[in-house]
Structures are given as C-alpha cells and as structure tokens.
Design a protein around this motif. Sequence first.
Motif, PDB file in Angstrom:
ATOM      1  N   ARG A 290      40.396  45.360  42.695  1.00 28.34           N
ATOM      2  CA  ARG A 290      40.007  43.994  43.037  1.00 28.34           C
ATOM      3  C   ARG A 290      38.748  43.573  42.274  1.00 28.34           C
ATOM      4  N   GLU A 291      37.755  44.439  42.225  1.00 28.11           N
ATOM      5  CA  GLU A 291      36.489  44.113  41.588  1.00 28.11           C
ATOM      6  C   GLU A 291      36.673  43.805  40.104  1.00 28.11           C
ATOM      7  N   GLU A 292      37.618  44.481  39.448  1.00 27.84           N
ATOM      8  CA  GLU A 292      37.862  44.236  38.029  1.00 27.84           C
ATOM      9  C   GLU A 292      38.534  42.882  37.817  1.00 27.84           C
ATOM     10  N   PHE A 293      39.500  42.557  38.661  1.00 27.44           N
ATOM     11  CA  PHE A 293      40.121  41.231  38.593  1.00 27.44           C
ATOM     12  C   PHE A 293      39.064  40.139  38.767  1.00 27.44           C
ATOM     13  N   VAL A 294      38.247  40.278  39.804  1.00 29.02           N
ATOM     14  CA  VAL A 294      37.281  39.232  40.138  1.00 29.02           C
ATOM     15  C   VAL A 294      36.222  39.088  39.050  1.00 29.02           C
ATOM     16  N   ALA A 295      35.736  40.196  38.513  1.00 25.70           N
ATOM     17  CA  ALA A 295      34.697  40.125  37.488  1.00 25.70           C
ATOM     18  C   ALA A 295      35.193  39.382  36.252  1.00 25.70           C
ATOM     19  N   PHE A 296      36.421  39.669  35.824  1.00 25.07           N
ATOM     20  CA  PHE A 296      36.961  38.992  34.645  1.00 25.07           C
ATOM     21  C   PHE A 296      37.216  37.510  34.949  1.00 25.07           C
ATOM     22  N   ALA A 297      37.761  37.241  36.138  1.00 27.40           N
ATOM     23  CA  ALA A 297      38.016  35.853  36.531  1.00 27.40           C
ATOM     24  C   ALA A 297      36.722  35.057  36.596  1.00 27.40           C
ATOM     25  N   ARG A 298      35.692  35.660  37.129  1.00 26.62           N
ATOM     26  CA  ARG A 298      34.408  34.970  37.314  1.00 26.62           C
ATOM     27  C   ARG A 298      33.647  34.817  36.003  1.00 26.62           C
ATOM     28  N   ASP A 299      33.528  35.893  35.239  1.00 26.59           N
ATOM     29  CA  ASP A 299      32.609  35.920  34.115  1.00 26.59           C
ATOM     30  C   ASP A 299      33.210  35.403  32.811  1.00 26.59           C
ATOM     31  N   TYR A 300      34.528  35.543  32.615  1.00 19.40           N
ATOM     32  CA  TYR A 300      35.131  35.078  31.364  1.00 19.40           C
ATOM     33  C   TYR A 300      35.980  33.825  31.578  1.00 19.40           C
ATOM     34  N   LEU A 301      36.903  33.870  32.534  1.00 17.82           N
ATOM     35  CA  LEU A 301      37.793  32.736  32.762  1.00 17.82           C
ATOM     36  C   LEU A 301      37.126  31.612  33.552  1.00 17.82           C
TER      37      LEU A 301
END
Length: 334
Positions: A290-301
């Motif tokens: 979950r943390e990996e999904f959220v980090a990419f969604a938040r920081d890049y997308l």
Amino acid sequence: MARFALALLCWLGILAASPAAADEPRNFIYTGELAEHLDLLDRPDIEGAQVVYPWRMLEPEKGEYDFSAIEADLARTDARGKQLFAQIQDRFFLPTARNVPQYLLDDPEYGGGLARQYDNPGEGEPEGQGWTAMQWNPAVRARFQALLQALAERFDGRLYGVNLPETSFDPLSEEGGEDGFTCDAYFAGTLDNMRAARAAFEETQVVQYINFWPCEWNNDHRYMERAFALAVEQGIGTGGPDIVPHRRAQMKNSYPFFNRHKDDLPLIAMAIQEPTLSYTNPETGKKFAREEFVAFARDYLRVDVIFWSVEAPWLAGDRTQKTPPSRAGLSVGG
C-alpha cells in the motif's frame, strides 16, 4: 542583527524554492455492488465510493432510464456523510458481457453496438477478451451522450463525480473493417464524449480515464498530448484504472502527462483495481505494498483520490467478501 536577517532571508528563499509537499490522496472504495461493502464505507479513513454502473442497467429501453441503483447508492453515501463517484461503463471484460442496451445490438443503425477487444486481466494472467461500445459510430455516441445528459438532469451537484471509462482499447478487428473502427475516429469520439460530459455536468466533477490509445505509443500520434490539453482547457479531471509505480508501459504513455499537468487539472482520480494488485515490484520481488502505491500516486502522479479495490489487503484483512466484484462490469486496464 544584520547576520541574523541575512540568514533568515536565505532560509525563506530555500523554502520558497522547495516544492510544496503533496497532500495525501483521499481514499474511496471501488466496487460494482456498494450494498455488499457498507462495512468498508463506514470506515473513518474511507471518504466515499466509486461504483460502476453498466450502460444497460441505466437505459433498459431506448430513451427510458432507470437510475434507481444510483439513487439507492446515493442514499447510502448521504446517510454516512460520504461521497459517491459514478463510473458510466461502456466496456466489459468477459466474452459473455454485452451490457449495453439491447436496441444498440439489434438496430442496424448502430452497426452492432459493440466491438470485440482484448483484455489484460493482470500480471501473469492469460489474455482475455471482452467488448467495447462503438463510440466511433456517431449514432452510438449520440445515445451515450443522451444518457450523460439525462444523468446530469437528475444528479448534477448530487454526485461528487462522474467518470468516463478508460481510453485503452485493443481491438480484435483491423482498422477500416466492417465495424468502421479507425484510431482517429476512436480518438475523436472519446474527446467528443469528454466535451459532452463537461457541458452536461456543471457542478459534479467530470473525470476521463486516460491510460493508453489504440495505435499510439509514447505520444507518437499526439493523442495523449491532445487529450490532456482538452482536459485542461475544459476543466475536466483525468485518471486511470491502474496505479503501478514506474511501470514502463504507463511511463511511455499517460503517466508523464499526469505529472506534467498536475497543477493544471481540477482533479486526478486513479484506481487500484484487482489486476493492479497482481503486479510485483521488480526491486523487491514482492507485490506492491500500500505504501508504495500511495507514495508514487502522491509524489509523481499527484493523485487527489484513489479508488481502492475492496480486495486490497489493507482493506480486506480477514473479512469475508460475500459477493466478489464482477469483472464484466468493472474497468480494468493494461
């Protein structure tokens, strides 16, 4: 004193030059049957639900609409102080799922109504097949836009959001075949639906899922560039059915455009669906956490809203799911 003032100015300058921390995405659940997942909707960390409504359900007869399913789900979300996002589904991911109104299939004016498509059901899964409404056919598209207008007359301002399905379409037929499909016509029809949805809904958020385009790779037809430009111009949100960190296919298609336009779009809403959960992080050899999904969604997308599959491990836990979501009605992307 002068030295202190200089240090303060330097510190303020560093803050001004640093990018602002992105907000955490808001969590919605994603399902085809909200009534089966009210325990998840009741969670304090869930702000709402995205529910998929197949076209056939909403228009059982030509020009006769049945919005009772949406009304029932709105009653459920309103009672809990939550928000509802409706996905109006015109494509389906099983060979037996032909969930458009029967008149589209029967009346020669609509050319059969549906076209066959390939489907990617997830990492390591065999290729599947399904159907997509022939939105490049002007007669089919006119009926879809009539549905959007009827929905807006009933729900504008009551629904938090309405989203149009993904742009990805992998046709079984060749360009210029009997069904009239061409890549340019498909692209033009999709943008026409975006404009129609934005014109119909004045208060409710409108989101177009943009992930891939037939015939295009790395914006070589400028489909991706032009679609995002229209979204910015018209105030249309964008999103997609898959958040897969740094996956090459997406990085060569829609992902860079979310990043490029993150400050220009009114909303970015993306999903973590059942196939998304199947992907492995190549660096760890494990399924993405979950943390990996959220980090990419938040920081890049720079995603504002994540629609989480009810099968996501952090949601599911040990709960027993009474009715698994039917892939016939849910939007999945490759």
